[in-house]
Design a protein around this motif. Sequence first.
Motif: not given
Length: 375
Positions: A295-305, A310-313, A315-323
Amino acid sequence: MTLITRLSRCAVVLTGLALAVGAVLPAQAAQRIKEVASVQGVRSNQLIGYGLVVGLDGTGDQTAQVPFTAQGVSSMLQQMGISVPPGTSMQLKNIAAVLVTATLPAFAQPGQQIDVSVSSIGNAKSLRGGSLVATPLKGADGEVYAVAQGGLIVGGAGASQGGSKVQINHLSGGRVPEGATVERTVPTPLSQGDSIQLDVNSADFNTARAVAQAINAAKGPGTAQAVDGRVVRVRAPQDMNERVSFLADIENLPLELAKPAAKVVMNPRTGSIVLNQAVSLAPCAVAHGSLSVTINSTPTVSQPNALSGGTTTVTEKTDISIAQQGGNVIQLPASAQLADVVKALNALGATPQDLLAILQAMKAAGALQADLEVI
């Protein structure tokens, strides 16, 4: 990945150990009676006591969270003729409440010294540099058998500065070498009756019979009798001096014992596996694969128009791989020697944790000729 690179270090060590054991040990190991049996009543006893360690450099108990430390200090001062006014708030950062334990060996006499272990039972940060004040040590019957006192030896070390902390080993426990003086002896039934009883360490009828036969061969027929797989009753002289010499003689009698029962001891917490020389394998085929989830979790920035309110927040982008690693079916030949068994297990290329599951499955299939013991 080749087979050699997949061999675990534990399995390689087991191979070397098995080869060394197989080259040195004969099929039957000669031992002495003192190594397989003990005299009933000749045993050590555990002692315990509650005490205080003083002289700490501000690393003692925080009395707000550990009220019994202040109670112990008050009780000690009252015994010395000093009364503490009721309601007095005591800040005892240089004192720690501890539990003191010791082992009283057999035949210990008043005046002899024994080692004691000291362990904190409060929230003291360190016992380093402290001294244990006189602490009575009691047995299971509530009687005082020794009194402990002295400076602690703490093997660890630590330091903290600016919110950072470094610690080596354990600081909440220590020892006082020869820190307790024996005050009372424990009576033993060694001099009572016309016979003594030998207790075999592991219940085994063959071992009990071998002990009785060795004693009868050295001291005359009818001297010893195997009562069951654990107890051997021996006729001994009435005179205590002769009885001591008699015990010294029979303890050193050699025994020719058969191979022990086949056993595999496993520790799932550490992954340790120990096999004795009687373990054998029947022909079988084994396949073992492993499943890993990443399980890999990468923080990403959400920028509003723009002008959206809105406000800049973040978020976490999660990748799950099974081997899934495939496991080939490996045929294991019949093995009767410990070295051959270890070589066969090494051929699987499994880690010690994998071998725990493999050995259990082989036992269930009837291919492992040994008892499994999990500790």
